[in-house]
Design an enzyme around this catalytic site. Structure first.
Site, short mmCIF file in Angstrom:
data_model
loop_
_atom_site.label_atom_id
_atom_site.label_comp_id
_atom_site.label_asym_id
_atom_site.label_seq_id
_atom_site.Cartn_x
_atom_site.Cartn_y
_atom_site.Cartn_z
CD1 TRP B 102 -2.22 -2.26 1.48
CD2 TRP B 102 -3.03 -1.00 -0.19
NE1 TRP B 102 -3.25 -2.95 0.89
CE2 TRP B 102 -3.77 -2.21 -0.13
CE3 TRP B 102 -3.37 -0.06 -1.16
CZ2 TRP B 102 -4.81 -2.50 -1.02
CZ3 TRP B 102 -4.41 -0.33 -2.04
CH2 TRP B 102 -5.12 -1.55 -1.97
CG ASP B 174 -3.04 4.45 4.22
OD1 ASP B 174 -4.08 4.34 4.91
OD2 ASP B 174 -2.87 3.82 3.16
CE LYS B 198 -7.99 -2.07 4.29
NZ LYS B 198 -8.18 -3.40 3.70
#
Lengths: 362, 362
Positions: B102, B174, B198
């Site tokens: 990511w 993030d 999430k």
């Protein structure tokens, strides 16, 4: 049977049957023992309903095979930027038809990216009624990359019922508040987009219907999540999509198919608007100043001749189960949004209430 | 009591109590006779729960007053573009820490907007265990507008547990997969963002926590819906927000507060990960090759020593109510995502199953 009728402009009423199903399976979807919100978008069960939602929409709207259907994050505001970012290509100007609040908002966003040729189509008839100029009078320019317009203005209550017929032009339409409300010929458009929260599903999803040959011209600064080519190549799953909104929209498409499709909706919507405009026009107590040709079928603003009664009207309506009738702050008065999910009985209940209220206070 | 345990990496399991409440009031929210999905975001009832969700998040994370909390459309991918668009200002380079899938995806998007100084922190220890370099070895540059990193890599199963301490640097993190999982000092960051799907709520919402003094430098081509200043000035309602996701996230924040807040979650998450890593390490049947310092608490990938048993493992796990354990295609094997909503009993059930499976096939 609804106990209340919700006339909200958006987020708006959803079909009762859709909410019933969503509620029943909210914690045990697809017999998996989990919610549809909790499963991977890349798992087979979700992929199946995602594909079915697209297929059902294609059937409902008779979308030609050379169009992609994208399920994107966000609302129509995101598309106000995405349209110029994706469609300008090497051109530097675009034609924007300005016929109301939302068309104008699209102009403001597009001005970040190009020279916008604003075509003001607002028109006041000699009798004081407001409307917009017919398409044949729209002064499109040769150098424009595309023409953008909004067929239904939720705040102004103005609709452009004509279907576009501009040979050689790329036509982009913001159908947020009138998609699926009546039959249209998709092949007359190059891009149709619509935020879900009015006539499709919950807020947070936008559907884009786009001709495949337009996927090749995105500006290099286009954020990936707004890049139509990336969305198309990844079946709208370049990133995690808004899965619950996609699922619910699929339920709405199923409901539409079970209830006769767009043809049946169009007949019902025609009857609904006729009933409500008649209730407004049949006396001097209520006022709507949009000319007959441009009256919206979806969002019907009206004023009381005596605006001092506004508050009482809203209070008594609310007490009668008629919710969210307060007009947009830009216009004041009342507004009844009567999307597909609103049945004739809801409009009839409103008309009955209006009649009683007018007799009592007129 | 759950009948199944869902280890999906995202969209992921939600707290049972939250789904129960959402289901109970799905068609009659706030005693209005409508769904929360059907009401205007500008109406008082929704505005109240929206404000409460923000306030609860502020309390949970102890967010200082000079930070704005934004509720935006989309997922973290949208922020991969929004971060450079909003934060570069007059600078033309940014530092990006690359420690996994990511973090690397954020690099690729940022390269559209600036020169990215990629700082590869991947590190393989002499014993073959994988990890990342400690923060003191990160080679940040003077000219960078900010430094971006991802504290928890959902695919690699790698976490950076250190808290940043880079004086004079603008630090962007993030936190999509680890927000609210343990206590952090927000004042050490300038921007924290997290896709909801999430550890917060359903897909389609991203939360951004940003220092107010960073709201003044957006690039003029930033789409309005990604412009932090516009979002902040409009209390995240410049356009219609994803109302249902916002509502559900608020329910999750209430659930966290009722269950002891982040401190209690941290203790529970520490116990959960300890249990699962012990089940992996206590034999030669299961393998996780991430070094102790960098093991993720949220996403725990593991391989079977004999990968021919993978399919059988997944099949038998599924039959035992242990769902979504298949590893990401980039790594193969298994992955257990154990966010806040996963209780200790779910992890225990997985460990018990792993023990039985290893004894049967080992």
């Amino acid at each position: 049977m609804h106990q209340v009728f919700n006339f909200s402009a958006g987020p708006a009423m959803l079909p009762e049957a859709v909410l019933e199903k969503a509620q029943a399976e909210l914690r045990n979807w697809n017999n998996q023992g989990t919610s549809v919100m909790e499963v991977s978008h890349r798992g087979k069960p979700f992929m199946e309903i995602a594909a079915k939602a697209e297929q059902d929409l294609r059937e409902l709207m008779n979308i030609p095979n050379n169009y992609k259907v994208l399920f994107a994050h966000g609302g129509a505001r995101a598309q106000f930027a995405a349209i110029p970012l994706n469609l300008l290509g090497l051109k530097t100007t675009a034609d924007y038809i300005d016929g109301g609040y939302w068309a104008h908002s699209a102009v403001e966003e597009a001005q970040k990216y190009c020279k916008v040729n604003v075509i003001d189509i607002n028109h006041v008839h000699p009798d004081g009624m407001r409307g917009v100029k017919p398409m044949r009078e729209w002064l499109l320019t040769d150098e424009a990359a595309y023409v953008h317009y909004c067929p239904n203005e939720t705040i102004d209550g103005i609709a452009i019922h004509e279907q576009p017929d501009f040979s050689g032009k790329i036509v982009v339409a913001d159908y947020s508040s009138s998609i699926l409300s009546r039959e249209i010929d998709v092949s007359r458009y190059d891009v149709i987009y619509a935020g879900a929260q009015k006539n499709i599903g919950p807020a947070g999803l936008t559907i884009i219907i786009i001709k495949e040959d337009l996927l090749d011209r995105a500006n290099s600064v286009t954020p990936s999540i707004l890049n139509y080519k990336i969305l198309a190549e990844n079946d709208s799953m370049f990133n995690t999509p808004p899965t619950f909104a996609w699922y619910l929209s699929g339920l709405v498409f199923e409901w539409l198919k079970e209830n006769g499709g767009i043809k049946a909706m169009e007949a019902r919507n025609e009857a609904k608007q006729a009933l409500l405009y008649k209730a407004i026009d049949s006396n001097d107590f209520y006022i709507n100043r949009i000319c007959a040709n441009n009256r919206s079928w979806m969002n019907i603003p009206f004023q009381l001749a005596d605006s001092k009664l506004d508050e009482l009207f809203l209070k008594e309506a609310e007490a009668s189960g008629l919710q969210a009738l307060k007009g947009h702050r830009a216009l004041g008065g009342m507004r009844a949004s009567i999307y597909n999910a609103m049945g004739l009985e809801g409009v009839q209940a409103l008309c009955d209430f209006m009649d009683v209220f007018a007799k009592k206070h007129g």
